[in-house]
Design an enzyme around this catalytic site. Structure first.
Site, short mmCIF file in Angstrom:
data_model
loop_
_atom_site.label_atom_id
_atom_site.label_comp_id
_atom_site.label_asym_id
_atom_site.label_seq_id
_atom_site.Cartn_x
_atom_site.Cartn_y
_atom_site.Cartn_z
N ASP A 141 0.85 -1.20 0.00
CA ASP A 141 0.00 0.00 0.00
C ASP A 141 0.88 1.24 0.00
O ASP A 141 1.72 1.40 0.88
CB ASP A 141 -0.89 0.00 1.25
CG ASP A 141 -1.80 -1.22 1.28
OD1 ASP A 141 -2.47 -1.47 0.27
OD2 ASP A 141 -1.82 -1.92 2.31
N LYS A 145 -0.68 10.00 0.83
CA LYS A 145 -0.79 11.26 1.59
C LYS A 145 0.37 11.37 2.58
O LYS A 145 0.71 10.41 3.26
CB LYS A 145 -2.12 11.30 2.37
CG LYS A 145 -3.30 11.50 1.46
CD LYS A 145 -4.56 11.68 2.27
CE LYS A 145 -5.74 11.83 1.31
NZ LYS A 145 -6.99 11.40 1.89
N ASP A 177 4.18 -0.06 -8.59
CA ASP A 177 3.87 0.85 -9.70
C ASP A 177 4.03 2.29 -9.24
O ASP A 177 3.90 3.21 -10.06
CB ASP A 177 2.41 0.66 -10.12
CG ASP A 177 1.49 1.03 -8.98
OD1 ASP A 177 1.63 0.44 -7.89
OD2 ASP A 177 0.66 1.95 -9.14
#
Ligand SMILES: C[S@@+](CC[C@H](N)C(=O)[O-])C[C@H]1O[C@@H](n2cnc3c(N)ncnc32)[C@H](O)[C@@H]1O
Length: 240
Positions: A141, A145, A177
């Site tokens: 993940d 932010k 990615d």
């Protein structure tokens, strides 16, 4: 199909402080509905997870861990292609772990397990020094932010955690990615004295195909279809 995890057949904890130690995690608390039963292939770590030695035994040519296997594409391919290697998928989300473990149970192979736990913490407190031949982390993940950056797996303390768990010569394999996150990993791992990036190993693993490092995962397939650039690294544990 997924259903809420309040199912009476399974009783995973609704909140497990261990899971969040060393950084807050976010995942869906759901378990798999349905046709299959993961049986012993799914282990809920809870507050006191079994050690790697308890889970894997000692009869294998090698032991590898994937942190965050999601639906399990890599573990399923690796256990099929390399039956003498044990592969443990450590997944924070019970629903994914259950789904993947059911597929593994249905495969009839015994050289893998899925554990619901925090992968980083598990390496720290349940894995003997030098026990692992490889650690795989694919599409973790990215937490884009700024205020969430602390939730990323690859914080500055991770090289020491990996260096302790990997045998000398073992490798961390990483793919993403997300250019910013890949850059962070390149910086954090690239500046660690215990690791060297091994581009020959990256090429070898890619050429080796399914069941080896960089086997396309669900997230990789999705991102490749979207035309995104995938960055892949192998960092080898050097020294003794
Ligand atoms: C973006 S998904 C990628 C899944 C899979 N690797 C793939 O490429 O398809 C990231 C996964 O990592 C899991 N995860 C995040 N932090 C984790 C941690 N510290 N330990 C174990 N799993 C974690 C999440 O629950 C999620 O399933």
């Amino acid at each position: 199909m997924l259903r809420p995890m309040s199912s009476p057949e399974r009783d995973p904890p609704t909140y497990n402080p261990r899971m969040h130690r060393g950084g807050k995690l976010s995942f869906r608390g759901r378990v798999q509905d349905g046709d299959g039963d993961p049986g012993e292939f799914l282990v809920f770590g809870g507050q006191d997870p079994p050690t790697l030695r308890d889970l894997a035994g000692s009869q294998w040519r090698g032991i590898e861990v994937e942190i965050g296997p999601g639906k399990g594409a890599f573990v399923l391919a690796a256990t099929a292609a390399r039956p003498d290697v044990f592969v443990l998928g450590i997944e924070a989300a019970p629903g994914y772990a259950s789904l993947a473990a059911t597929k593994l149970a249905q495969s009839g192979r015994d050289n893998g397990r899925f554990l619901v736990d925090n992968g980083k913490l598990y390496l720290q407190d349940r894995v003997e020094p030098g026990a692992l031949d490889a650690v795989h982390v694919y599409f973790p993940d990215p937490w884009p932010k700024r205020r969430h950056r602390g939730r990323r797996l690859f914080t500055d303390d991770v090289p020491a955690v990996l260096a302790r768990a990997l045998r000398p010569g073992g490798c961390l394999y990483f793919a993403s990615d997300n250019a910013a996150y890949a850059g962070q990993v390149a910086r954090v791992m690239g500046s660690a004295a215990d690791f060297r990036r091994d581009e020959d190993e990256e090429a070898r693993a890619l050429a080796a195909g399914p069941g080896h490092a960089f086997t396309p995962t669900n997230f990789e397939r999705k991102y490749v279809a979207e035309g995104r650039t995938i960055r892949r690294f192998a960092f080898r544990r050097v020294g003794r």
